[in-house]
Design an enzyme around this catalytic site. Structure first.
Site, PDB file in Angstrom:
ATOM      1  N   ARG A   3       0.856  -1.177   0.000  1.00 25.17           N
ATOM      2  CA  ARG A   3       0.000   0.000   0.000  1.00 25.17           C
ATOM      3  C   ARG A   3       0.893   1.227   0.000  1.00 25.17           C
ATOM      4  NH1 ARG A   3      -3.320  -2.885  -1.509  1.00 25.17           N
ATOM      5  NH2 ARG A   3      -5.353  -3.405  -0.639  1.00 25.17           N
ATOM      6  N   HIS A  31      -0.911  -0.203 -10.017  1.00 28.98           N
ATOM      7  CA  HIS A  31      -1.491  -1.180  -9.077  1.00 28.98           C
ATOM      8  C   HIS A  31      -2.019  -2.423  -9.811  1.00 28.98           C
ATOM      9  CE1 HIS A  31      -3.571  -1.606  -4.905  1.00 28.98           C
ATOM     10  NE2 HIS A  31      -3.262  -2.785  -5.416  1.00 28.98           N
ATOM     11  N   GLU A  46      -3.926   6.859  -4.871  1.00 29.28           N
ATOM     12  CA  GLU A  46      -4.308   6.238  -6.165  1.00 29.28           C
ATOM     13  C   GLU A  46      -5.695   6.659  -6.617  1.00 29.28           C
ATOM     14  OE1 GLU A  46      -3.948   1.995  -5.789  1.00 29.28           O
ATOM     15  OE2 GLU A  46      -1.912   2.174  -5.029  1.00 29.28           O
TER      16      GLU A  46
HETATM   17  C1  8YV Z   1      -6.178  -5.538  -5.947  1.00 26.82           C
HETATM   18  C2  8YV Z   1      -4.802  -5.576  -3.769  1.00 26.82           C
HETATM   19  O1  8YV Z   1      -5.695  -4.684  -6.920  1.00 26.82           O
HETATM   20  O2  8YV Z   1      -5.491  -7.642  -2.898  1.00 26.82           O
HETATM   21  C3  8YV Z   1      -5.154  -6.493  -2.661  1.00 26.82           C
HETATM   22  O3  8YV Z   1      -5.078  -6.067  -1.498  1.00 26.82           O
HETATM   23  O4  8YV Z   1      -4.335  -4.526  -3.556  1.00 26.82           O
HETATM   24  C4  8YV Z   1      -4.983  -5.989  -5.173  1.00 26.82           C
HETATM   25  O5  8YV Z   1      -4.863  -7.356  -5.314  1.00 26.82           O
HETATM   26  C5  8YV Z   1      -7.306  -4.863  -5.311  1.00 26.82           C
HETATM   27  O6  8YV Z   1      -7.642  -5.394  -4.103  1.00 26.82           O
HETATM   28  C6  8YV Z   1      -8.524  -4.904  -6.224  1.00 26.82           C
HETATM   29  O7  8YV Z   1      -9.496  -4.093  -5.758  1.00 26.82           O
END
Ligand code: 8YV
Length: 322
Positions: free
Chosen positions: A233, A280, A262
């Site tokens: 993150r 991302h 983001e």
């Molecule tokens: C995805 C992520 O882009 O799993 C996570 O925590 O950051 C990523 O795999 C995201 O969650 C999709 O909304």
């Protein structure tokens, strides 16, 4: 047959998930209603399930408008945008999608690391711009002989470490505790880890507990040959300190798949040629997103079938009764 359960989506998910949800539930889309407040007044009390992508916040204010809510099914392993304490206080179960993305994110992490160290996107840009015929692409730094530190040796961190084993680099890690049976060098402090390595890979969860952990002091400890890779993150890294460290040569480069605000990425980062920036995409393949989406659906179907959640977050454990 009982009437279908009312499910709220804050935003669209991928089409296959939307179709499956529409077959099992009465789906409402908050991003498509003309008057959000009027919708919540009228339909809020009927909503029993909420399906969200990791980037759409679920806060106390929203939960308060959904008094009949039983479950929040979040797409993604990270759930820092869901106020899990507020959910727990209301007896709402929160689920996420762990494990099904570990290998995919780890693949991307290694790709990003190599791209950053060997300047692969820059070399591609160089060739396309026609400069190869003028002179060879400048030599880069190497992964050979490097010491790699992992911040957060969880499910994805282990998958990253397994791959790094194959690359023959030294591996160390920092987390809250040393892990039993793990052969990698443990550092009880992040500063100690940063001093011992020249690559730092961030795989720790987001949220208030890790906000700004990688700050100016950590970057300085990595040193002038240092490389930072963040696939977790953006909030875990102090972005302003990172930009300063890159500009001043405090560290060499960074490979970033995540950012604090983001999809906004600071122009100062974009302007730096030595960094590799991705929008991302860690888990962003058809196959893995389908598996994550399926787990969202399975959690909801299991819950409303009376069988409990499949993958609840630790803050809202399932004890078999509501
Ligand atoms: C995805 C992520 O882009 O799993 C996570 O925590 O950051 C990523 O795999 C995201 O969650 C999709 O909304």
């Amino acid at each position: 047959m009982p009437p279908p359960v009312d499910l709220l989506l804050l935003k669209a998910m991928q089409p296959s998930v939307m179709d499956a949800l529409a077959r099992a539930f009465t789906v409402h889309r908050l991003d498509q209603v003309r008057d959000r407040e009027a919708f919540l007044d009228e339909a809020g009390p009927r909503i029993r399930g909420l399906a969200v992508g990791a980037q759409a916040p679920v806060d106390e204010a929203l939960l308060a408008r959904l008094p009949g809510l039983e479950i929040v099914a979040s797409l993604g392993v990270g759930y820092d945008t869901v106020d899990v304490r507020a959910a727990a206080a209301r007896g709402v179960v929160v689920t996420h999608t762990p494990d099904v993305l570990n290998e995919e994110v780890a693949d991307l992490t290694l790709g990003l690391l190599l791209a950053t160290v060997r300047q692969i996107p820059q070399a591609d840009r160089y060739l396309r711009s026609g400069r190869w015929s003028e002179r060879s692409f400048p030599l880069t730094t190497t992964l050979r002989g490097r010491r790699v530190g992992i911040l957060g040796l969880g499910r994805i961190g282990h998958a990253v470490a397994r791959r790094l084993d194959g690359f023959g680099v030294a591996i160390a890690y920092h987390g809250r505790h040393a892990q039993e049976g793990v052969g990698y060098e443990y550092h009880p402090t992040l500063l100690g880890l940063a001093q011992a390595v020249d690559v730092l890979i961030v795989v720790a969860p987001g949220g208030p507990g890790t906000k700004g952990l990688v700050d100016a002091a950590i970057l300085a400890a990595l040193g002038p040959d240092g490389i930072l890779v963040n696939v977790a993150r953006g909030s875990v890294v102090d972005e302003a300190a990172l930009i300063a460290a890159l500009k001043e040569g405090t560290i060499r480069s960074a490979g970033l798949d995540v950012f604090a605000g983001e999809p906004h990425v600071p122009a100062e980062l974009v302007a730096l040629d030595q960094v590799v920036l991705l929008p991302h995409v860690g888990s962003g393949t058809d196959q893995t997103r389908a598996a994550m989406g399926q787990l969202v659906i399975d959690n909801l179907v299991s819950w409303f079938g009376g069988h409990g959640p499949l993958t609840p977050v630790p803050e809202t454990p399932w004890r078999g009764a509501r």
